[in-house]
Design a protein around this motif. Structure first.
Motif, PDB file in Angstrom:
ATOM      1  N   ILE A  75      -3.425   0.775  59.450  1.00 46.57           N
ATOM      2  CA  ILE A  75      -4.096   0.575  58.489  1.00 46.57           C
ATOM      3  C   ILE A  75      -2.986   0.557  57.333  1.00 46.57           C
ATOM      4  O   ILE A  75      -3.001  -0.388  56.373  1.00 46.57           O
ATOM      5  CB  ILE A  75      -5.219   1.485  57.984  1.00 46.57           C
ATOM      6  N   LEU A  76      -1.931   1.518  57.047  1.00 48.16           N
ATOM      7  CA  LEU A  76      -0.964   1.450  56.309  1.00 48.16           C
ATOM      8  C   LEU A  76      -0.113   0.199  56.252  1.00 48.16           C
ATOM      9  O   LEU A  76       0.201  -0.422  55.260  1.00 48.16           O
ATOM     10  CB  LEU A  76      -0.050   2.728  56.494  1.00 48.16           C
ATOM     11  N   LEU A  77       0.279  -0.334  57.528  1.00 47.93           N
ATOM     12  CA  LEU A  77       1.045  -1.385  57.791  1.00 47.93           C
ATOM     13  C   LEU A  77       0.326  -2.557  57.188  1.00 47.93           C
ATOM     14  O   LEU A  77       0.914  -3.360  56.520  1.00 47.93           O
ATOM     15  CB  LEU A  77       1.505  -1.534  59.193  1.00 47.93           C
ATOM     16  N   ILE A  78      -0.803  -2.634  57.392  1.00 48.57           N
ATOM     17  CA  ILE A  78      -1.749  -3.789  57.108  1.00 48.57           C
ATOM     18  C   ILE A  78      -1.748  -3.725  55.598  1.00 48.57           C
ATOM     19  O   ILE A  78      -1.470  -5.049  55.139  1.00 48.57           O
ATOM     20  CB  ILE A  78      -3.023  -3.950  57.759  1.00 48.57           C
ATOM     21  N   GLN A  79      -2.068  -2.851  55.105  1.00 45.36           N
ATOM     22  CA  GLN A  79      -2.128  -2.793  53.464  1.00 45.36           C
ATOM     23  C   GLN A  79      -0.845  -2.873  52.829  1.00 45.36           C
ATOM     24  O   GLN A  79      -0.947  -3.584  51.663  1.00 45.36           O
ATOM     25  CB  GLN A  79      -2.857  -1.485  53.110  1.00 45.36           C
ATOM     26  N   GLY A  80       0.132  -2.549  53.612  1.00 51.42           N
ATOM     27  CA  GLY A  80       1.499  -2.740  52.878  1.00 51.42           C
ATOM     28  C   GLY A  80       1.856  -4.418  52.861  1.00 51.42           C
ATOM     29  O   GLY A  80       2.413  -4.784  52.103  1.00 51.42           O
ATOM     30  N   VAL A  81       1.531  -4.992  54.074  1.00 48.98           N
ATOM     31  CA  VAL A  81       1.587  -6.462  54.367  1.00 48.98           C
ATOM     32  C   VAL A  81       1.183  -7.136  53.264  1.00 48.98           C
ATOM     33  O   VAL A  81       1.408  -7.908  52.607  1.00 48.98           O
ATOM     34  CB  VAL A  81       1.335  -6.992  55.644  1.00 48.98           C
ATOM     35  N   LEU A  82      -0.249  -6.649  53.116  1.00 45.58           N
ATOM     36  CA  LEU A  82      -1.287  -7.366  52.074  1.00 45.58           C
ATOM     37  C   LEU A  82      -0.515  -7.014  50.384  1.00 45.58           C
ATOM     38  O   LEU A  82      -0.937  -8.212  49.904  1.00 45.58           O
ATOM     39  CB  LEU A  82      -2.760  -6.929  52.120  1.00 45.58           C
ATOM     40  N   ALA A  83      -0.449  -6.029  50.272  1.00 40.95           N
ATOM     41  CA  ALA A  83       0.496  -5.658  49.066  1.00 40.95           C
ATOM     42  C   ALA A  83       1.497  -6.581  48.598  1.00 40.95           C
ATOM     43  O   ALA A  83       1.670  -7.136  47.820  1.00 40.95           O
ATOM     44  CB  ALA A  83       0.577  -4.265  48.840  1.00 40.95           C
ATOM     45  N   VAL A  84       2.331  -6.557  49.650  1.00 45.05           N
ATOM     46  CA  VAL A  84       3.591  -7.665  49.475  1.00 45.05           C
ATOM     47  C   VAL A  84       3.427  -9.087  49.416  1.00 45.05           C
ATOM     48  O   VAL A  84       3.736  -9.601  48.454  1.00 45.05           O
ATOM     49  CB  VAL A  84       4.547  -7.361  50.698  1.00 45.05           C
ATOM     50  N   ARG A  85       2.524  -9.380  50.216  1.00 47.24           N
ATOM     51  CA  ARG A  85       1.872 -10.905  50.214  1.00 47.24           C
ATOM     52  C   ARG A  85       1.162 -11.209  48.576  1.00 47.24           C
ATOM     53  O   ARG A  85       1.545 -12.080  48.043  1.00 47.24           O
ATOM     54  CB  ARG A  85       1.042 -11.129  51.031  1.00 47.24           C
ATOM     55  N   PHE A  86       0.384 -10.055  48.540  1.00 50.77           N
ATOM     56  CA  PHE A  86      -0.267 -10.186  46.899  1.00 50.77           C
ATOM     57  C   PHE A  86       0.673 -10.219  45.918  1.00 50.77           C
ATOM     58  O   PHE A  86       0.777 -11.083  44.988  1.00 50.77           O
ATOM     59  CB  PHE A  86      -1.010  -9.172  46.834  1.00 50.77           C
TER      60      PHE A  86
END
Length: 90
Positions: A75-86
């Motif tokens: 979950i942390l990894l996915i949220q991190g990727v989404l944050a960077v992408r955003f």
């Protein structure tokens, strides 16, 4: 202004997740009523993954449960990727 609300939300949900993991560990030691695992995972899922992971490591709580060993870091990894992408796209 909306970004400020989002940042405040993230701070609060991560603090809540961290504190909740600590409370559940304390209750586990005292053999008291426990916080459901669904609740602990939900806190991570709704944005509190940093707090949940930090709570797991700090309190050594749920670190031997496969669902938490894999689930919270994922979950942390996915949220991190989404944050960077955003952040990159905006």
């Amino acid at each position: 202004m909306p970004q400020n609300y989002f940042i405040m939300y993230l701070i609060l949900i991560n603090a809540a997740a961290f504190i909740t993991y600590g409370i559940d560990k304390k209750r586990a030691r005292k053999q008291q009523w426990r916080i459901p695992e669904k609740t602990l995972l939900l806190l991570a899922l709704v944005g509190g993954s940093i707090g949940a992971y930090a709570g797991m490591q700090t309190f050594r709580h749920k670190t031997k449960k496969p669902l938490f060993q894999a689930g919270v870091p994922l979950i942390l990894l996915i949220q991190g990727v989404l944050a960077v992408r955003f952040l990159i796209l905006h």
